[in-house]
Design an enzyme around this catalytic site. Structure first.
Site, mmCIF file in Angstrom:
data_model
loop_
_atom_site.group_PDB
_atom_site.id
_atom_site.type_symbol
_atom_site.label_atom_id
_atom_site.label_comp_id
_atom_site.label_asym_id
_atom_site.label_seq_id
_atom_site.Cartn_x
_atom_site.Cartn_y
_atom_site.Cartn_z
ATOM 1 N N HIS A 30 -83.986 -60.777 -10.144
ATOM 2 C CA HIS A 30 -83.963 -61.202 -8.741
ATOM 3 C C HIS A 30 -85.348 -60.944 -8.144
ATOM 4 C CE1 HIS A 30 -80.119 -62.774 -7.538
ATOM 5 N NE2 HIS A 30 -79.497 -61.848 -8.239
ATOM 6 N N ASP A 37 -80.675 -61.601 -3.985
ATOM 7 C CA ASP A 37 -79.654 -60.555 -3.995
ATOM 8 C C ASP A 37 -79.524 -59.914 -2.617
ATOM 9 O OD1 ASP A 37 -82.272 -59.646 -4.400
ATOM 10 O OD2 ASP A 37 -81.644 -57.838 -5.447
ATOM 11 N N GLU A 73 -85.119 -51.963 1.306
ATOM 12 C CA GLU A 73 -83.701 -52.154 1.602
ATOM 13 C C GLU A 73 -83.375 -51.870 3.063
ATOM 14 O OE1 GLU A 73 -81.973 -49.705 -1.488
ATOM 15 O OE2 GLU A 73 -81.448 -51.497 -2.638
ATOM 16 N N TYR A 128 -87.333 -80.870 -3.627
ATOM 17 C CA TYR A 128 -86.721 -80.680 -2.321
ATOM 18 C C TYR A 128 -87.500 -81.403 -1.232
ATOM 19 C CZ TYR A 128 -84.377 -76.821 -4.733
ATOM 20 O OH TYR A 128 -83.648 -76.061 -5.611
#
Length: 405
Positions: free
Chosen positions: A108, A113, A386, A309
């Site tokens: 990741h 995540d 985090e 895209y």
């Protein structure tokens, strides 16, 4: 800042902090067990498990490993879509984190995540605030963002249609964490935010022979090498200097050994543009450039352009709502200006082509690193703070609460 006063949601960030242990636990579980592509059985199961105790109706994809959740508010009203992507990248992790990937060659490295974990925890906050929701929240957990058009698969399955799980959304939002922005900051802009992406693949056809006698062969290598420069010259001479566009030849290969002229050479390039007209014109000119350059060397070229895209373009009002809510919920100092688009691409563009909305970047650089020198997204050494997920959870929830007041 938008002209209208941004509503405040007292206690929302505190609530996001209270669920942070769950957010971190889900993020680390996903980080240890990354999956590639459109089928993500472990990731899908983890997200479904995290939502299982909530009054959210969940659906899984038929053609891809998606998860769609619908939370009904206490009163009727419109639908707001919140998106998180879930797939990883084909990299061998070298971050040194104690919860590093346990899957060889998969990591990741783009923070998906964290996106999935933040959206799952935001769903928990919104369930506790159902009485404040006039309408419904559509949670879009998508696979295959890394070049595999996962959002398009979900749209083709009816995600945005009147017959879909929540009807036609009136607003759509997504957050994307960035390892090179200060942790907890938010950045977006109206209009084009990220570029369209197309892949140029060229095979140059010559005639093989002995390397000591190039006159008896038709060497495709000089033709391919010339194309690299010719494409850059074409870009600067065909596209206005005021129109952002990039062509990068990222792969060039030919031959098997030093004394053989190969029969073919191959190159692959990425084309990045910020408008549909420039995109169409540059793709056309790149094809002509490669064919004529090959012909100048006596070779021929097979040229293929694979559409990627489209441009990710933010609605002006939706982008202003993000700035206003970030200032209100996180603090005015957390909102940083974004003066220019970036030339990366995003398949949330498929959603924004159908529904007014916006994507914003959330800073996630760990405090012990310098954002200017930290390993960026897509690096096998990238790290994300985090603590920034508290801000992401609060922002996801605030966007829904604001849209469904």
């Amino acid at each position: 800042m938008p002209d209208h006063a941004a509503p405040e949601f007292p206690g929302l960030r505190d609530a996001a902090h209270a669920v942070q242990p769950r957010t971190v636990a889900l993020r680390r579980s996903l980080h240890r067990n990354p999956e590639l592509g459109l089928r993500l059985p472990l990731t899908q199961a983890a997200v479904l498990s995290e939502l299982s105790d909530l009054p959210i109706k969940t659906h899984t994809g038929r053609t891809c490993g998606s998860v769609v959740g619908v939370l009904e508010g206490d009163r009727p009203g419109p639908t707001v879509l919140l998106r998180a992507d879930m797939d990883a990248l084909p990299l061998t992790e070298a971050s040194g984190l104690p919860y590093a990937s346990t899957v060889d060659g998969v990591m990741h490295a783009c923070g998906h995540d964290t996106h999935a974990a933040m959206l799952a925890s935001a769903a928990r906050l919104l369930v506790d605030r159902r009485s404040d929701l006039a309408g419904r929240v559509l949670f879009m957990f998508q696979p295959g963002e890394e070049g595999l058009h996962g959002a398009r698969y979900m749209i083709d399955e009816g995600l945005l249609d009147a017959s879909g799980p929540a009807g036609v959304p009136s607003l759509a939002y997504a957050l994307h964490i960035s390892a090179t922005m200060p942790s907890g900051t938010v950045q977006t802009r109206p209009g084009p935010l990220m570029a369209a992406h197309d892949s140029l693949r060229v095979t140059v056809h010559g005639r093989g022979g002995h390397a000591s006698a190039p006159h008896d062969a038709l060497d495709p290598v000089p033709a391919a090498a010339a194309m690299v420069g010719a494409l850059q010259t074409m870009l600067t001479r065909r596209i206005s200097a005021h129109e952002p566009a990039v062509i990068t030849v990222a792969q060039l290969r030919a031959g098997t050994t030093g004394n053989v002229i190969p029969e073919t050479a191959f190159l692959e390039a990425t084309i990045r543009t910020l408008s549909d007209s420039t995109r169409a014109y540059l793709c056309e000119q790149a094809q002509l450039c490669c064919q004529y350059t090959a012909a100048a060397y006596g070779c021929s070229a097979s040229v293929r352009i694979d559409p990627g895209y489209p441009v990710t373009s933010n609605d002006t009002d939706a982008a202003a709502r993000i700035d206003g809510l970030a200032a209100s919920v996180l603090g005015p100092s957390r909102v940083t200006p974004m003066n220019s688009p970036i030339m990366g691409s995003e398949d949330f563009s498929y959603v924004l082509a159908r529904v007014p909305g916006a994507l914003a970047f959330l800073g996630g650089c760990p405090p012990h690193l310098d954002p200017d020198s930290a390993a960026p997204n897509h690096s096998n050494r990238v790290q994300f703070d985090e603590a920034a997920m508290v801000d992401g959870v609060a922002m996801y929830a605030a966007l829904a609460l604001d849209a469904l007041r």
